[in-house]
Structure formats: C-alpha cells, structure tokens
Design a protein around this motif. Structure first.
Motif, PDB file in Angstrom:
ATOM      1  N   LEU A 302      96.519  50.067  36.530  1.00 49.90           N
ATOM      2  CA  LEU A 302      95.185  50.187  37.105  1.00 49.90           C
ATOM      3  C   LEU A 302      94.366  51.179  36.278  1.00 49.90           C
ATOM      4  CD1 LEU A 302      94.248  50.497  40.817  1.00 49.90           C
ATOM      5  CD2 LEU A 302      93.433  52.248  39.239  1.00 49.90           C
ATOM      6  N   LYS A 303      93.098  50.857  36.044  1.00 50.02           N
ATOM      7  CA  LYS A 303      92.205  51.727  35.297  1.00 50.02           C
ATOM      8  C   LYS A 303      91.063  52.198  36.198  1.00 50.02           C
ATOM      9  CE  LYS A 303      94.491  51.113  31.480  1.00 50.02           C
ATOM     10  NZ  LYS A 303      95.747  51.858  31.444  1.00 50.02           N
ATOM     11  N   PRO A 304      90.917  53.511  36.380  1.00 52.58           N
ATOM     12  CA  PRO A 304      89.812  54.021  37.196  1.00 52.58           C
ATOM     13  C   PRO A 304      88.464  53.582  36.641  1.00 52.58           C
ATOM     14  CG  PRO A 304      91.422  55.745  36.756  1.00 52.58           C
ATOM     15  CD  PRO A 304      91.794  54.579  35.888  1.00 52.58           C
ATOM     16  N   VAL A 305      87.505  53.424  37.547  1.00 52.16           N
ATOM     17  CA  VAL A 305      86.153  53.030  37.148  1.00 52.16           C
ATOM     18  C   VAL A 305      85.346  54.293  36.864  1.00 52.16           C
ATOM     19  CG1 VAL A 305      84.047  51.824  37.830  1.00 52.16           C
ATOM     20  CG2 VAL A 305      86.289  50.952  38.556  1.00 52.16           C
ATOM     21  N   ILE A 306      84.908  54.433  35.627  1.00 51.54           N
ATOM     22  CA  ILE A 306      84.121  55.591  35.211  1.00 51.54           C
ATOM     23  C   ILE A 306      82.692  55.149  34.949  1.00 51.54           C
ATOM     24  CG2 ILE A 306      83.804  57.344  33.417  1.00 51.54           C
ATOM     25  CD1 ILE A 306      86.828  57.476  33.141  1.00 51.54           C
ATOM     26  N   ASP A 307      81.773  55.763  35.645  1.00 50.98           N
ATOM     27  CA  ASP A 307      80.359  55.453  35.477  1.00 50.98           C
ATOM     28  C   ASP A 307      79.839  55.976  34.151  1.00 50.98           C
ATOM     29  OD1 ASP A 307      77.523  54.948  37.038  1.00 50.98           O
ATOM     30  OD2 ASP A 307      77.422  56.774  35.825  1.00 50.98           O
ATOM     31  N   SER A 308      80.163  57.238  33.837  1.00 48.99           N
ATOM     32  CA  SER A 308      79.630  57.865  32.635  1.00 48.99           C
ATOM     33  C   SER A 308      80.473  59.073  32.271  1.00 48.99           C
ATOM     34  CB  SER A 308      78.165  58.287  32.844  1.00 48.99           C
ATOM     35  OG  SER A 308      78.010  58.970  34.074  1.00 48.99           O
ATOM     36  N   VAL A 309      80.466  59.401  30.972  1.00 48.09           N
ATOM     37  CA  VAL A 309      81.202  60.553  30.452  1.00 48.09           C
ATOM     38  C   VAL A 309      80.217  61.448  29.709  1.00 48.09           C
ATOM     39  CG1 VAL A 309      83.058  61.348  28.945  1.00 48.09           C
ATOM     40  CG2 VAL A 309      83.326  59.206  30.211  1.00 48.09           C
ATOM     41  N   TYR A 310      80.247  62.742  30.047  1.00 45.59           N
ATOM     42  CA  TYR A 310      79.354  63.721  29.430  1.00 45.59           C
ATOM     43  C   TYR A 310      80.173  64.752  28.672  1.00 45.59           C
ATOM     44  CZ  TYR A 310      75.633  61.842  32.370  1.00 45.59           C
ATOM     45  OH  TYR A 310      74.716  61.001  32.961  1.00 45.59           O
ATOM     46  N   GLY A 311      79.556  65.359  27.665  1.00 50.46           N
ATOM     47  CA  GLY A 311      80.195  66.444  26.958  1.00 50.46           C
ATOM     48  C   GLY A 311      80.117  67.736  27.747  1.00 50.46           C
ATOM     49  N   PHE A 312      80.901  68.732  27.326  1.00 49.57           N
ATOM     50  CA  PHE A 312      80.966  69.997  28.053  1.00 49.57           C
ATOM     51  C   PHE A 312      79.618  70.718  28.055  1.00 49.57           C
ATOM     52  CE2 PHE A 312      82.571  74.477  28.554  1.00 49.57           C
ATOM     53  CZ  PHE A 312      83.118  74.303  29.815  1.00 49.57           C
ATOM     54  N   ALA A 313      78.813  70.475  27.038  1.00 52.38           N
ATOM     55  CA  ALA A 313      77.501  71.113  26.978  1.00 52.38           C
ATOM     56  C   ALA A 313      76.483  70.442  27.903  1.00 52.38           C
ATOM     57  CB  ALA A 313      76.981  71.101  25.542  1.00 52.38           C
ATOM     58  N   ASP A 314      76.830  69.268  28.443  1.00 52.98           N
ATOM     59  CA  ASP A 314      75.877  68.474  29.219  1.00 52.98           C
ATOM     60  C   ASP A 314      76.210  68.429  30.703  1.00 52.98           C
ATOM     61  OD1 ASP A 314      74.450  67.798  26.875  1.00 52.98           O
ATOM     62  OD2 ASP A 314      75.921  66.229  26.429  1.00 52.98           O
ATOM     63  N   VAL A 315      76.835  69.481  31.222  1.00 54.97           N
ATOM     64  CA  VAL A 315      77.228  69.519  32.627  1.00 54.97           C
ATOM     65  C   VAL A 315      76.049  69.315  33.576  1.00 54.97           C
ATOM     66  CG1 VAL A 315      78.048  71.098  34.435  1.00 54.97           C
ATOM     67  CG2 VAL A 315      79.389  70.755  32.351  1.00 54.97           C
ATOM     68  N   PRO A 316      74.879  69.943  33.359  1.00 53.87           N
ATOM     69  CA  PRO A 316      73.769  69.688  34.286  1.00 53.87           C
ATOM     70  C   PRO A 316      73.378  68.211  34.364  1.00 53.87           C
ATOM     71  CG  PRO A 316      73.331  71.653  32.996  1.00 53.87           C
ATOM     72  CD  PRO A 316      74.546  71.002  32.385  1.00 53.87           C
ATOM     73  N   ALA A 317      73.427  67.510  33.246  1.00 57.39           N
ATOM     74  CA  ALA A 317      73.117  66.074  33.252  1.00 57.39           C
ATOM     75  C   ALA A 317      74.169  65.291  34.028  1.00 57.39           C
ATOM     76  CB  ALA A 317      73.009  65.553  31.828  1.00 57.39           C
ATOM     77  N   ALA A 318      75.421  65.719  33.962  1.00 57.37           N
ATOM     78  CA  ALA A 318      76.479  65.049  34.718  1.00 57.37           C
ATOM     79  C   ALA A 318      76.242  65.194  36.216  1.00 57.37           C
ATOM     80  CB  ALA A 318      77.841  65.627  34.328  1.00 57.37           C
ATOM     81  N   PHE A 319      75.870  66.388  36.653  1.00 57.59           N
ATOM     82  CA  PHE A 319      75.560  66.590  38.071  1.00 57.59           C
ATOM     83  C   PHE A 319      74.361  65.746  38.495  1.00 57.59           C
ATOM     84  CE2 PHE A 319      78.419  70.186  38.013  1.00 57.59           C
ATOM     85  CZ  PHE A 319      78.807  70.335  39.330  1.00 57.59           C
ATOM     86  N   ALA A 320      73.365  65.651  37.621  1.00 56.12           N
ATOM     87  CA  ALA A 320      72.182  64.845  37.942  1.00 56.12           C
ATOM     88  C   ALA A 320      72.546  63.381  38.103  1.00 56.12           C
ATOM     89  CB  ALA A 320      71.125  65.020  36.857  1.00 56.12           C
ATOM     90  N   GLN A 321      73.450  62.879  37.267  1.00 57.80           N
ATOM     91  CA  GLN A 321      73.872  61.486  37.371  1.00 57.80           C
ATOM     92  C   GLN A 321      74.632  61.239  38.669  1.00 57.80           C
ATOM     93  OE1 GLN A 321      73.117  58.822  35.985  1.00 57.80           O
ATOM     94  NE2 GLN A 321      74.736  57.383  36.523  1.00 57.80           N
ATOM     95  N   LEU A 322      75.483  62.178  39.046  1.00 59.39           N
ATOM     96  CA  LEU A 322      76.214  62.040  40.307  1.00 59.39           C
ATOM     97  C   LEU A 322      75.246  62.009  41.481  1.00 59.39           C
ATOM     98  CD1 LEU A 322      78.926  62.013  41.840  1.00 59.39           C
ATOM     99  CD2 LEU A 322      78.846  64.515  41.818  1.00 59.39           C
ATOM    100  N   GLU A 323      74.253  62.867  41.452  1.00 57.42           N
ATOM    101  CA  GLU A 323      73.273  62.911  42.537  1.00 57.42           C
ATOM    102  C   GLU A 323      72.430  61.650  42.577  1.00 57.42           C
ATOM    103  OE1 GLU A 323      70.532  66.348  44.531  1.00 57.42           O
ATOM    104  OE2 GLU A 323      70.541  66.224  42.346  1.00 57.42           O
ATOM    105  N   HIS A 324      72.167  61.064  41.418  1.00 59.40           N
ATOM    106  CA  HIS A 324      71.367  59.841  41.341  1.00 59.40           C
ATOM    107  C   HIS A 324      72.074  58.675  42.012  1.00 59.40           C
ATOM    108  CE1 HIS A 324      68.742  56.750  39.678  1.00 59.40           C
ATOM    109  NE2 HIS A 324      69.809  56.150  39.180  1.00 59.40           N
ATOM    110  N   GLY A 325      73.402  58.652  41.910  1.00 53.91           N
ATOM    111  CA  GLY A 325      74.176  57.575  42.526  1.00 53.91           C
ATOM    112  C   GLY A 325      74.940  56.786  41.497  1.00 53.91           C
ATOM    113  N   ALA A 326      76.183  57.157  41.280  1.00 53.71           N
ATOM    114  CA  ALA A 326      76.989  56.549  40.217  1.00 53.71           C
ATOM    115  C   ALA A 326      77.803  55.379  40.758  1.00 53.71           C
ATOM    116  CB  ALA A 326      77.926  57.595  39.605  1.00 53.71           C
TER     117      ALA A 326
END
Length: 334
Positions: A302-326
């Motif tokens: 089984l392979k988990p479903v990943i919406d998006s992958v961000y780099g360590f420098a882009d943590v704020p963008a990762a949180f924004a994507q989660l809030e947007h609805g992944a």
C-alpha cells in the motif's frame, strides 16, 4: 557530528510567527535516541495547536508536529531497542504500547517533543521500524492519520470483507480509511465537497462517492437499500455526527475522530436508540498496532496518498496547503 541543528518554532499562537532557528545539537541521555529527521507530515491537529485553537496550550516557544520518519543517529546509555543507523517512524502517543492506554501518556508534537526539526530526541520506546517498502516521505504519514483509521477498523472495530463504511472527506485519515477498507474487501462510500476529489477517491477504490452539498444521508440510505452502513469514520464532528447516526446500520459503529465543524457534537437521542450504534472516540492508537499496520503495508505494498511535498525552508507554505484543503497528506522533506 555537527554541534548545532535547525528547527521551526512559534513564538505566539499565530502561524505567521513560525520561524526557523538554529539551536545546540542535543545529546541522548539514558534511554534516549537522537533521530536525524528525513521527513515529517502535517495533521489538522498541528493547525489547531499553532493557531491556539487546541484543547491544550503549549508553552512558548514551541516546535510543532508529531509525525516523523528518520534515522537513528546516536543512542544513549542503556538503549536496547536500537543500535544506530535504523530507519524509524515515531509513535504518536508516548507510553502507550498495547492494550488500554495507561495514565500519564501524552502525544508527540505537544506536549511531547515536536518533529519539525533536523534532529529530535526521543525515548527509545517512542519509535518503531519504518516499513521497508516506503520512502521516508511516505512513512512519515503513518503515525497519526494512518494509525487512526487502522485502529478504528481493526483494534476497536471488527471490519470485515463485505462491510460498508462511510468516510467523510479526503484528508489523511479519510484516505487511509478508504485504502484500508479496499485492502480488506469492504465497500467504501466517500462524501466529499469537490468533484475532482471525488474522482480521485473513485480511482483510489471508493465504491461510491457523494457530493457533500447533496442530501448525502438520503443517498447513503438508497445505496445501501435502506440498511445503512456498518462503520462511519466521522472526521467532521459538530452536527455531522447526528447525520452519520441517521445512516448507520443497527448495531453499527461510528468512530468519532475529527472536529472540523467544532468540538461540540450534536445528535438526537432517538438516533442513538434507533441505531443501537457504538459511538467511540478514537485518539490514534498504541505502538503494537502501529507495528501491525506497518507489516500489513509492507505485505500489501500500500502507498500512502501524498498531496504535496515541501522543502524544510517552505514550512509556512506547507501549513497553508493543509489549511486550504489537501487530498491526502502534506509532507515536509528534509
């Protein structure tokens, strides 16, 4: 070994305060391991904690996020589970190994140590071997979201082939619930707000999909011939619980997981009485179940479903994507 490490922290309950800082590299003491983080995955809980909207308020400054995959880089005196060099994933609940949760357990990422760092100190008991068939990014999605769905179905519930499950949404827990249902021969009905997400859910193995804006309780009853569903993954909360109870089969089960619509749930007493359903809160699961689930994932590929992958420098963008609805999990890769 380098003498410093990097971590993300908040200084106030506002995600705009997220900042990357350099701090001294910790050394493992008795019973501890130092993990070099390879990837972390975000959960809705992380949004709530960093926004100051969680039941528990962390002391500041605070490093968030509970779920990591990494490599054991150093071990402290007396450590017996690890030697160094092993690929691991963190447990979500510290101190819960099997059976009923004992008093004194707590969650990583608040109040336990946060994973949003290049290195994390963990008790040697708070980690398990990562599935060999998954990348670090994929493995990082397992400790909270995947285990919550698994625990609902197979530890607290008794999901079997031929059962019908109702799944709300297409976030991390929901999609693992869909994948595990398909893995075990159960039918899955997914309620989702976006046509694109519903199409993706069908491709992932959903038996039926329903638009959230539709009269989905009536459609669930129609699809099940009036009988209802055997199991509900209730990830929405609020008044949605009452609607879910209205479509559960007699003697069925509702796993109460999420609070997207608020922490106060609403339902009619007659819904409980009519359905004779078991309504159970799920707070992830124990280490033994995480190990069982990891073995199942390896054996079924089984392979988990990943919406998006961000780099360590882009943590704020990762949180924004989660809030947007992944669709699936949002991951930060190191």
């Amino acid at each position: 070994m380098t003498t410093t490490m990097q971590r993300w922290q908040i200084d106030s309950f506002d995600r705009r305060s997220l900042k990357q800082v350099e701090v001294p590299m910790p050394a493992p003491t008795a019973g501890q391991i130092l993990v070099r983080t390879q990837a972390v995955s975000l959960n809705y809980r992380d949004l709530m904690i960093t926004g100051g909207n969680y039941a528990w308020t962390p002391p500041l400054p605070f490093t968030p996020v509970s779920d990591l995959a990494g490599v054991v880089e150093a071990v402290g005196p007396g450590v017996t589970r690890w030697k160094g060099g092993e690929r691991i994933i963190s447990t979500f609940v510290a101190g819960w190994f099997d059976g009923k949760a004992p008093a004194g357990t707590f969650s990583l990422g608040g109040p336990g140590p946060g994973a949003l760092a290049t290195h994390v100190l963990l008790d040697e008991q708070w980690a398990v071997t990562a599935p060999r068939t998954l990348t670090p990014e994929q493995a990082s999605t397992l400790p909270c979201a995947a285990l919550t769905a698994w625990f609902s179905y197979f530890e607290e519930g008794s999901l079997k082939a031929g059962d019908t499950v109702l799944i709300h949404g297409t976030g991390g827990v929901a999609l693992f619930g869909l994948q595990f249902a398909a893995m075990h021969g159960a039918e899955a009905i997914v309620v989702s707000g976006g046509a694109d997400k519903r199409n993706k859910a069908m491709a992932l193995g959903a038996t039926h999909v329903i638009a959230r804006e539709a009269d989905w309780p009536a459609e669930v009853r129609r699809l099940t011939g009036g009988r209802g569903v055997d199991h509900v993954l209730e990830t929405v909360g609020g008044a949605n619980l009452g609607r879910s109870l209205g479509v559960v089969a007699p003697g069925g089960r509702v796993s109460l997981i999420g609070v997207i619509d608020g922490g106060k749930v609403e339902a009619q007493a007659l819904d409980f009485i009519r359905s004779r359903a078991v309504v159970q809160g799920i707070s992830v699961g124990h280490r033994c179940a995480l190990e069982d689930m990891s073995r199942a994932i390896d054996s079924t590929h089984l392979k988990p479903v990943i919406d998006s992958v961000y780099g360590f420098a882009d943590v704020p963008a990762a949180f924004a994507q989660l809030e947007h609805g992944a669709f699936g999990k949002v991951v930060v890769s190191l």
